[in-house]
Design a protein around this motif. Structure first.
Motif, short mmCIF file in Angstrom:
data_model
loop_
_atom_site.label_atom_id
_atom_site.label_comp_id
_atom_site.label_asym_id
_atom_site.label_seq_id
_atom_site.Cartn_x
_atom_site.Cartn_y
_atom_site.Cartn_z
N GLN A 114 0.82 -1.21 0.00
CA GLN A 114 0.00 0.00 0.00
C GLN A 114 0.86 1.26 0.00
OE1 GLN A 114 -3.22 0.28 2.83
NE2 GLN A 114 -3.41 -1.93 2.98
N ALA A 115 1.83 1.28 0.90
CA ALA A 115 2.65 2.49 1.05
C ALA A 115 3.49 2.77 -0.19
CB ALA A 115 3.54 2.34 2.28
N LEU A 116 4.13 1.73 -0.74
CA LEU A 116 5.01 1.95 -1.89
C LEU A 116 4.22 2.34 -3.13
CD1 LEU A 116 7.71 -0.85 -1.47
CD2 LEU A 116 7.70 1.48 -0.59
N ILE A 117 3.06 1.73 -3.33
CA ILE A 117 2.20 2.14 -4.45
C ILE A 117 1.82 3.61 -4.30
CG2 ILE A 117 -0.13 1.90 -5.42
CD1 ILE A 117 0.16 -1.11 -5.08
N THR A 118 1.41 4.00 -3.11
CA THR A 118 0.97 5.38 -2.89
C THR A 118 2.11 6.36 -3.12
OG1 THR A 118 -0.70 4.63 -1.30
CG2 THR A 118 -0.10 6.96 -1.25
N LEU A 119 3.30 6.04 -2.61
CA LEU A 119 4.44 6.94 -2.81
C LEU A 119 4.84 7.03 -4.28
CD1 LEU A 119 6.86 6.32 0.19
CD2 LEU A 119 5.66 8.44 -0.38
N ASN A 120 4.85 5.89 -4.97
CA ASN A 120 5.17 5.93 -6.40
C ASN A 120 4.18 6.78 -7.18
OD1 ASN A 120 7.55 4.29 -7.28
ND2 ASN A 120 6.54 2.72 -6.05
N LEU A 121 2.91 6.63 -6.87
CA LEU A 121 1.89 7.43 -7.56
C LEU A 121 1.98 8.90 -7.18
CD1 LEU A 121 -1.16 4.98 -7.36
CD2 LEU A 121 0.27 5.48 -9.36
N ALA A 122 2.39 9.17 -5.94
CA ALA A 122 2.59 10.57 -5.53
C ALA A 122 3.73 11.20 -6.33
CB ALA A 122 2.89 10.64 -4.03
N LEU A 123 4.81 10.45 -6.53
CA LEU A 123 5.91 10.96 -7.34
C LEU A 123 5.45 11.19 -8.78
CD1 LEU A 123 8.87 8.71 -6.09
CD2 LEU A 123 8.59 11.16 -5.72
N ARG A 151 5.91 17.02 -1.30
CA ARG A 151 5.82 17.31 0.13
C ARG A 151 5.06 16.18 0.81
NH1 ARG A 151 5.51 23.57 -0.32
NH2 ARG A 151 6.23 23.81 -2.46
N VAL A 152 5.73 15.49 1.73
CA VAL A 152 5.17 14.30 2.37
C VAL A 152 5.45 14.33 3.86
CG1 VAL A 152 5.30 11.77 2.49
CG2 VAL A 152 5.45 12.91 0.26
N VAL A 153 4.47 13.90 4.63
CA VAL A 153 4.68 13.58 6.04
C VAL A 153 4.27 12.12 6.20
CG1 VAL A 153 4.00 14.02 8.44
CG2 VAL A 153 4.32 15.94 6.84
N TYR A 154 5.22 11.30 6.67
CA TYR A 154 5.00 9.86 6.77
C TYR A 154 5.01 9.43 8.23
CZ TYR A 154 5.85 4.84 6.51
OH TYR A 154 5.76 3.48 6.69
N LEU A 155 3.99 8.68 8.63
CA LEU A 155 3.91 8.17 10.00
C LEU A 155 4.56 6.79 10.03
CD1 LEU A 155 2.79 9.02 12.80
CD2 LEU A 155 0.90 7.47 12.35
N SER A 156 5.76 6.72 10.57
CA SER A 156 6.52 5.48 10.67
C SER A 156 6.42 4.95 12.09
CB SER A 156 7.98 5.74 10.26
OG SER A 156 8.73 4.55 10.24
N VAL A 157 7.51 4.46 12.64
CA VAL A 157 7.53 3.94 14.01
C VAL A 157 8.96 4.09 14.54
CG1 VAL A 157 8.02 1.54 13.36
CG2 VAL A 157 6.84 2.02 15.51
N ILE A 158 9.10 4.32 15.82
CA ILE A 158 10.42 4.49 16.41
C ILE A 158 11.20 3.17 16.37
CG2 ILE A 158 9.84 3.92 18.81
CD1 ILE A 158 11.49 6.45 19.60
N HIS A 159 12.52 3.27 16.20
CA HIS A 159 13.43 2.12 16.20
C HIS A 159 13.11 1.12 15.10
CE1 HIS A 159 14.65 3.95 19.86
NE2 HIS A 159 13.83 3.31 20.68
N ALA A 160 12.61 1.61 13.97
CA ALA A 160 12.28 0.69 12.88
C ALA A 160 13.51 -0.09 12.41
CB ALA A 160 11.69 1.47 11.71
N PRO A 176 7.37 -7.54 11.79
CA PRO A 176 6.95 -7.24 10.42
C PRO A 176 6.57 -5.79 10.17
CG PRO A 176 6.09 -9.38 11.07
CD PRO A 176 6.75 -8.79 12.30
N HIS A 177 5.72 -5.20 11.03
CA HIS A 177 5.27 -3.85 10.68
C HIS A 177 6.36 -2.81 10.93
CE1 HIS A 177 4.13 -3.35 15.01
NE2 HIS A 177 4.12 -2.05 14.75
N PHE A 178 7.36 -3.11 11.75
CA PHE A 178 8.49 -2.19 11.91
C PHE A 178 9.37 -2.23 10.66
CE2 PHE A 178 7.08 -2.03 16.13
CZ PHE A 178 7.82 -1.14 16.90
N THR A 179 9.72 -3.43 10.23
CA THR A 179 10.57 -3.55 9.05
C THR A 179 9.86 -3.04 7.80
OG1 THR A 179 11.88 -5.35 9.94
CG2 THR A 179 11.75 -5.22 7.56
N GLY A 180 8.54 -3.20 7.75
CA GLY A 180 7.78 -2.62 6.64
C GLY A 180 7.91 -1.11 6.58
N LYS A 181 7.81 -0.48 7.73
CA LYS A 181 7.92 0.99 7.76
C LYS A 181 9.36 1.42 7.46
CE LYS A 181 4.02 1.63 10.95
NZ LYS A 181 3.04 1.58 9.88
N GLN A 182 10.34 0.63 7.88
CA GLN A 182 11.71 0.96 7.53
C GLN A 182 11.92 0.91 6.02
OE1 GLN A 182 14.79 -1.84 8.54
NE2 GLN A 182 16.33 -0.24 8.78
#
Length: 289
Positions: free
Chosen positions: A79-88, A94-103, A110-116
């Protein structure tokens, strides 16, 4: 040109949509189902799915700034990579991305490494972005408040390394400040990464004491058993999510969740006020303010 908010009806996204509207921004809210939830006055509903390319192309049209939030799902990275590619593709800079600490540290979660992985794309493509890396949400405690009150046990196995929990309202306020800063700038701004943490690091034992003080009776820490936590999670949700959350808890016990040096001061400078405290959150949750 507008700001598109993904995850717009969730805990953080709904706060961001409201605050952006209050600030007079032109806001589009991405939703999967039309009319499912009421949106703030002035916020335009845009129906789309981050795995459906035509709908996302339409959603990203006439957008200058993107707030990207992806829920923890098996296809979160896609989901995230498709959205970013289409945004480009749409020329959004201009992007603000909600990731996670210590990714980069919780590599088996899984969801930490995905956000990384998403952070790596943002960096490698030179996308002008603010990456927000929140620690454990205080509002996660709502899911166990009934257990705390009924059984006198704080059940989250967060261990003793220290977790600087943050209130989701502070996350939203910081996200809005960054979205407006980027959206209103005459040019795309330099990239920025922020650790989003609360003012104090909590252990399982010290968190239980906060609940004890608020409720006026002893609340015990339930201990560090990740297996018991995963089993409980799996009793009311999918096994893959329970396993993911169990791995996260094991990582929290090993590494903790604390921001880099100066993180709290940096966030309070953005907010122009102190961060909300865990004690205040618990008092509010229990009606003992």
């Amino acid at each position: 040109m507008s700001i598109l908010v993904t995850g717009a009806t969730g805990t953080v996204g709904s706060l961001i949509s409201q605050r952006l509207a209050d600030a007079g921004a032109e806001v589009k809210a991405l939703v999967r189902q039309p009319g499912k939830r009421a949106l703030p006055e002035g916020v335009e509903e845009v129906v789309g799915d981050q795995t459906d390319v035509p709908s996302m192309r339409a959603a990203l049209s006439s957008v200058r700034t993107l707030f990207l939030l992806n829920a923890v799902t098996p296809d979160e990275v896609t989901q995230a990579l498709i959205t970013l590619n289409l945004a480009l593709e749409a020329g959004i800079e201009r992007v603000v991305y909600l990731s996670v600490i210590h990714a980069e540290r919780f590599t088996n979660v899984p969801h930490f490494t995905g956000k990384q992985t998403v952070e790596r794309m943002i960096e490698s493509f030179g996308i002008s972005a603010t990456v927000l890396r929140p620690a454990y949400f205080m509002q996660n405690e709502h899911s166990v408040q009934q257990v705390i009150e009924d059984y006198g046990v704080y059940p989250m196995p967060i261990g003793s390394s220290g977790v600087s929990m943050i209130d989701t309202r502070d996350i939203a306020d910081i996200a809005v400040a960054e979205l407006l800063r980027r959206d209103r700038a005459s040019v795309a701004l330099e990239s920025l990464t922020l650790d989003l943490v609360g003012p104090t690091a909590w252990t399982g034992t010290s968190a239980a004491k906060v609940w004890s003080a608020a409720l006026g009776r002893e609340i015990a820490y339930g201990g560090d058993s990740v297996a018991a936590f995963e089993e409980q999670m799996a009793s009311f949700g999918p096994s893959w999510l329970a396993y993911d959350m169990g791995l996260m808890m094991a990582g929290i016990q090993q590494y903790g969740m604390q921001g880099c040096d100066g993180a709290v001061e940096r966030l309070e400078n953005i907010l122009r006020r102190p961060l909300r405290t865990y004690e205040a959150f618990v008092q509010e949750a229990t009606g003992t303010v």
